[in-house]
Write a protein that holds these residues in place. Structure first.
Motif, PDB file in Angstrom:
ATOM      1  N   GLU A  81       0.836  -1.187   0.000  1.00  0.00           N
ATOM      2  CA  GLU A  81       0.000   0.000   0.000  1.00  0.00           C
ATOM      3  C   GLU A  81       0.877   1.245   0.000  1.00  0.00           C
ATOM      4  OE1 GLU A  81      -2.545   1.948   0.125  1.00  0.00           O
ATOM      5  OE2 GLU A  81      -4.216   0.625  -0.290  1.00  0.00           O
ATOM      6  N   ILE A  82       0.296   2.383   0.354  1.00  0.00           N
ATOM      7  CA  ILE A  82       1.023   3.646   0.367  1.00  0.00           C
ATOM      8  C   ILE A  82       2.233   3.553   1.293  1.00  0.00           C
ATOM      9  CG2 ILE A  82       0.881   6.085   1.004  1.00  0.00           C
ATOM     10  CD1 ILE A  82      -2.073   5.993   0.347  1.00  0.00           C
ATOM     11  N   LYS A 258      -4.653   4.164   0.021  1.00  0.00           N
ATOM     12  CA  LYS A 258      -4.763   4.945  -1.207  1.00  0.00           C
ATOM     13  C   LYS A 258      -6.227   5.256  -1.507  1.00  0.00           C
ATOM     14  CE  LYS A 258      -3.257   4.840  -6.046  1.00  0.00           C
ATOM     15  NZ  LYS A 258      -2.559   4.043  -7.083  1.00  0.00           N
ATOM     16  N   GLN A 261      -7.380   8.069   0.771  1.00  0.00           N
ATOM     17  CA  GLN A 261      -6.854   9.344   0.303  1.00  0.00           C
ATOM     18  C   GLN A 261      -7.629   9.841  -0.912  1.00  0.00           C
ATOM     19  OE1 GLN A 261      -4.464  11.695   1.259  1.00  0.00           O
ATOM     20  NE2 GLN A 261      -4.773  10.560   3.166  1.00  0.00           N
ATOM     21  N   LEU A 291      -4.249   9.566  -8.004  1.00  0.00           N
ATOM     22  CA  LEU A 291      -4.547   8.385  -7.187  1.00  0.00           C
ATOM     23  C   LEU A 291      -5.504   7.406  -7.854  1.00  0.00           C
ATOM     24  CD1 LEU A 291      -5.046  10.276  -3.791  1.00  0.00           C
ATOM     25  CD2 LEU A 291      -3.196   8.655  -4.275  1.00  0.00           C
TER      26      LEU A 291
END
Length: 494
Positions: A81-82, A258, A261, A291
């Protein structure tokens, strides 16, 4: 299926990829043909690879084999992930460890499982993984039963009962949010029943948070609150809630995905669009575009808002580019018909603008109106919008009567009468609605002949009434700002 699995693998391709799908092999050729959009369907792919149709058994076996191998690669793939400390990375790891412990326990081996489960339990508690906490507690209960320790077995039996209660709070909160999301996904209407459901859900969650203050439950709480304020058009509270959500993410950084966000930036972009802060809206939408991805289907939602922002910024050519990009995306054909319908409606508004401004070259680039029988095509593609009585159907009625005017159809007067009936049935009671005021004056203009003098007269009345309402935000059904709409209509009537 192939494209979706390939999209997941493209983010973090496993080392085994080339071994599983060797270069110059038929299976790799099919993968490349599909993922690079060299083919649009099975017939084309089968023709290139086997010079046959999609019904060919060799092709069917090849395709099935490719899907299976891609599925295996996704299974082997490390989730990223991020942030490496993101909860999803950690959750996948502890679930894997718990599965190992489960396999050992099935063989009545409990020494090493005890260590594994203890570590999993500690991690699950730290990150509020309630489902894993329940599973770990149940396994500990099994371990102590195997060891013959009644006191510890009972202790974990009681712990399971308590954790199951918390698990219910989490699952119920998530269910409340998902139900509300499903009801509003294809609608831009502001409905009393949604507002009531939001309030009821928030009351329950508030009580649960007093007992079990899970950051995940709190996340659903903020999302439902944001939907409530959006339905109420309470822009001040929307901003306050978004700031609280932002702070919540900073306090619990492991919940930051993500997808979250993207949601947060989308909410900010929508807030700034609604409150007419269009430059700020554009900044937020640019973050969303970074994104999102058409292959994940979330970019269509972002581009829908981006299109709206560009219309309001009077960047009509840019709006046209967005429309062309969306329609040319390979995934567009797989969109739900409600989404396709909303894009058809948006294109019709842009066509109205181009037509009134006499931008003939720009009309040639429109997916529907650059082709013959465009009105017929529009009416067919926009059918699903009729389901959203207080949302997309209002937009459809507005633009449909304009199209009847453009195409000089005799049905336009009946269309105006139908709009007045619709106004009295659905909109008249909305006394503080910009949309209701605009809709009424447009309908009256059409009924009274839709000539230039009538347009100017009703435009003056509309501007006066909108000023009296003194609402400083756009309505959801306001693609072209209502104060400017009649200007385009006047140009069209020249």
């Amino acid at each position: 299926m192939i494209n979706e699995l390939a999209f997941i693998l493209s983010k973090n391709k496993p080392a085994e990829f080339n071994a599983v799908l060797p270069e110059n092999s038929k299976i790799r050729k099919l993968f490349d043909l599909v993922t690079t959009n060299q083919v649009q369907n099975d017939d084309e792919a089968s023709e290139i690879i086997y010079s046959s149709t999609k019904a060919d058994k060799k092709y069917l076996m090849l395709k099935r084999n490719l899907v299976q191998k891609l599925s295996d690669l996704v299974y082997m793939q490390n989730y990223e992930e991020i942030d490496k400390d993101n909860y999803m990375n950690i959750q996948f790891q502890v679930e894997k460890e718990l599965l190992i412990a489960e396999k050992l326990l099935l063989k009545n081996v409990y020494h090493n499982p005890t260590k594994i489960i203890a570590k999993v339990e500690q991690t699950a508690e730290q990150y509020f993984f309630i489902d894993i906490q329940v599973a770990a507690a149940r396994k500990f209960r099994s371990v102590y039963a195997l060891k013959g320790i009644p006191k510890k077995t009972m202790e974990y039996h009681e712990k399971v009962k308590q954790l199951v209660k918390y698990q219910h709070y989490y699952n119920a909160s998530r269910g409340m949010w998902e139900k509300l999301y499903s009801k509003t996904k294809f609608s831009i209407a502001k409905l009393k029943e949604i507002i009531s459901e939001c309030k009821e859900s928030l009351e329950k969650i508030e009580e649960w948070l007093k007992v079990y203050n899970s950051p995940f439950i709190k996340l659903y709480y903020y999302q439902i609150k944001n939907l409530l304020y959006y339905q109420q058009n309470n822009q001040k509270y929307i901003l306050t809630n978004l700031k609280k959500l932002d702070l919540h993410i900073k306090q619990f950084p492991f919940i930051n995905t993500k997808a979250l966000q993207l949601d947060l930036n989308y909410y900010y972009a929508r807030y700034y669009r609604d409150t007419k802060q269009l430059d700020m809206a554009e900044r937020s939408i640019k973050k969303c575009l970074e994104l999102s991805d058409y292959r994940a289907f979330n970019k269509f939602l972002i581009q829908g808002l981006n299109f709206d922002i560009q219309i309001k910024k009077e960047s009509y050519v840019e709006a046209g580019k967005i429309l062309s990009e969306v329609n040319s995306a390979p995934q567009f054909q797989f969109l739900d018909n409600y989404d396709k319908s909303s894009w058809a409606v948006q294109e019709a508004f842009l066509y109205f603008i181009f037509k009134s401004l006499e931008l003939k070259e720009q009309i040639k680039n429109l997916p529907i109106y650059s082709k013959p029988k465009s009105l017929q095509t529009f009416l067919e593609r926009s059918k699903k919008s009729t389901k959203d009585k207080y949302g997309y159907n209002i937009l459809l009625l507005i633009i449909r009567v304009i199209l009847y005017k453009i195409f000089d159809l005799s049905e336009i007067e009946n269309e105006g009468n139908n709009m007045l009936v619709y106004y009295h049935r659905y909109l008249k009671k909305l006394t503080k609605s910009r949309t209701a005021v605009f809709f009424y004056h447009l309908a009256k203009t059409v009924v009274q002949g839709c000539n230039k003098d009538q347009i100017i007269d009703h435009n003056e009345k509309l501007i006066k009434k909108l000023g009296e309402l003194n609402i400083s935000s756009f309505d959801a059904t306001e693609i072209i700002p209502f104060e400017k709409f009649f200007d385009f209509l006047i140009r069209l009537c020249k």
